[in-house]
Enzyme design. Structure first.
Site, PDB file in Angstrom:
ATOM      1  N   THR A 185       0.685  -1.188   0.061  1.00 25.57           N
ATOM      2  CA  THR A 185       0.087   0.049   0.038  1.00 25.57           C
ATOM      3  C   THR A 185       0.760   1.349   0.130  1.00 25.57           C
ATOM      4  O   THR A 185       0.475   2.550  -0.180  1.00 25.57           O
ATOM      5  CB  THR A 185      -0.916   0.148   1.239  1.00 25.57           C
ATOM      6  OG1 THR A 185      -0.073   0.048   2.338  1.00 25.57           O
ATOM      7  CG2 THR A 185      -1.935  -0.922   1.421  1.00 25.57           C
ATOM      8  N   LYS A 186       2.161   1.193   0.135  1.00 23.76           N
ATOM      9  CA  LYS A 186       2.934   2.411   0.138  1.00 23.76           C
ATOM     10  C   LYS A 186       2.976   3.115  -1.085  1.00 23.76           C
ATOM     11  O   LYS A 186       2.555   2.455  -1.937  1.00 23.76           O
ATOM     12  CB  LYS A 186       4.382   2.000   0.426  1.00 23.76           C
ATOM     13  CG  LYS A 186       4.355   1.115   1.886  1.00 23.76           C
ATOM     14  CD  LYS A 186       4.098   1.887   3.285  1.00 23.76           C
ATOM     15  CE  LYS A 186       4.107   1.093   4.279  1.00 23.76           C
ATOM     16  NZ  LYS A 186       4.151   1.644   5.621  1.00 23.76           N
TER      17      LYS A 186
END
Ligand SMILES: *Cc1c(COP(=O)(O)O)cnc(C)c1O
EC number: 2.6.1.50
Length: 368
Positions: A185-186
């Site tokens: 998700t970064k």
């Protein structure tokens, strides 16, 4: 139409063919650990950030652990950091046997408040760890000046700030070393776990390289005591190389979404983030809402099919695992924020219409 808080399926679909080609290339190469893709990604990420060295690792947490270890942290030492950033630095600090000491955060940027930093330094302090939380850059000049006064190294946690800049220069290049996570998700995410350290210091880089492979100086020869096994796979490195080419465009999209939210929510009682598009990369779009309204607002959004989340609901010093040690610690801003913050959907694939739908839903909540 419902709007998920995040949607990684939609994210990878935008570059599926490139990812498939990179994956096939690795499969056919027959080389899966510490090979050409890892070397290429390390060179590309170091160059992108403007750092001399990048050492890729298995996770962002490992990057913090090996970074602290390389800086010589040991039992009895203290790490100065914040308590509102998801406990990762706290885990890493405990892992190397040191103790976290928390500094409260700035109520606008939610990052380490430099005005409280000098007073928190003790003879045991060995490093300062600011976190560029939500993609917002910490007040680096003030932090670096205090660190220099006390001859303390700074470790920047950049896990939420890939591509963010400070005074035109990429974050991660200001302190002694910096850590990144490539969790999916970064802003720059693998399709599994990944992490890295960047540094301009040749000796630190050499040491971290040894630490990530059992403390070996050469094959099967252990010359550093506290080595481990922490490596980025070739497959993930190849995928990260594909995704790196899209990072700037995706960060620009995140900034545009945040600006749209700020404009649309300006007339509501919410406190919106301060945007400085030259620096910030809006990993998360986090608003502040009165504590007694947060749950109701979340439920109102949920009823409309809109996902939201809280980053993070429990401050480090209040986590059940550690709270007993920190009974005397008071961090008023950190504690208030944990009850008032709310993260809204903010990812590059969201359309303007979807953001408008979230804005309308929030406006209706406050109009009632
Ligand atoms: C995600 C994150 C980490 C940890 O990264 P992992 O790869 O999940 O171990 C560290 N610090 C911050 C601020 C993060 O957001």
């Amino acid at each position: 139409m419902s709007i998920a808080f995040n949607d990684l399926g939609r994210h990878v679909a935008t570059m599926a063919e490139e990812i498939e080609a990179a994956s096939t290339r690795v499969l056919r190469s027959g080389w899966f650990v510490l090979g050409p893709e890892v070397r290429a990604f390390e060179a590309e990420w170091a160059e992108y950030c403007g750092a001399r060295h990048c050492i890729s690792l298995a996770t962002g947490t490992d990057a913090l652990i090996l970074g602290l270890r390389a800086l010589g942290l040991q039992a009895g030492d203290e790490v100065l950091t914040v308590a509102n950033a998801g406990s990762y630095t706290t885990f890493a600090t405990h892992t190397v046997g040191a103790t976290p000491r928390y500094v409260d955060v700035d109520p606008v940027s939610y990052t380490l408040d430099p005005s409280q930093l000098a007073a928190a330094i003790t003879p045991r302090t060995k490093v300062i760890v600011p976190v560029h939380l939500y993609g917002q850059v910490a007040d680096l000049s003030a932090i670096l000046a205090i660190a220099a006064d006390h001859q303390l190294p700074v470790l920047e946690d950049c896990a939420q700030a890939h591509g963010a800049r400070y005074q035109g220069q990429h974050v991660g290049t200001f302190g002694a070393l910096a850590t990144f996570s490539f969790y999916p998700t970064k802003n720059l995410g693998a399709l599994g776990d990944g992490g890295a350290i960047i540094t301009n210091d040749d000796a630190l880089a050499a040491q971290i390289k040894q630490l990530r492979t059992y403390g070996w100086s050469s094959k099967y020869q252990v010359t550093i005591e506290k080595g481990t096994n922490s490596r980025l796979d070739e497959l993930q490195a190849a995928i990260l190389r594909v995704k790196l080419a899209h990072l700037d465009a995706q960060n620009a999209r995140r900034q545009a979404l945040a600006a749209r939210y700020n404009a649309g929510l300006a007339a509501t009682p919410l406190q919106c983030p301060q945007l400085n598009t030259a620096q910030h990369v809006q990993h998360l779009y986090v608003v502040r809402v009165a504590a007694d309204q947060r749950n109701a607002l979340r439920q109102h959004l949920q009823a409309a099919g809109i996902g939201s989340d809280v980053h993070y609901p429990i401050a480090d010093h209040q986590q059940p695992a550690w709270a007993e040690r920190y009974q005397d610690v008071s961090l008023p801003i950190t504690e208030a924020l944990s009850n008032e913050i709310l993260s809204l959907p903010c990812y590059p694939e969201l359309s303007d219409a979807e953001v408008d739908q979230v804005i309308d839903c929030i406006q209706a909540f406050f109009a009632d």
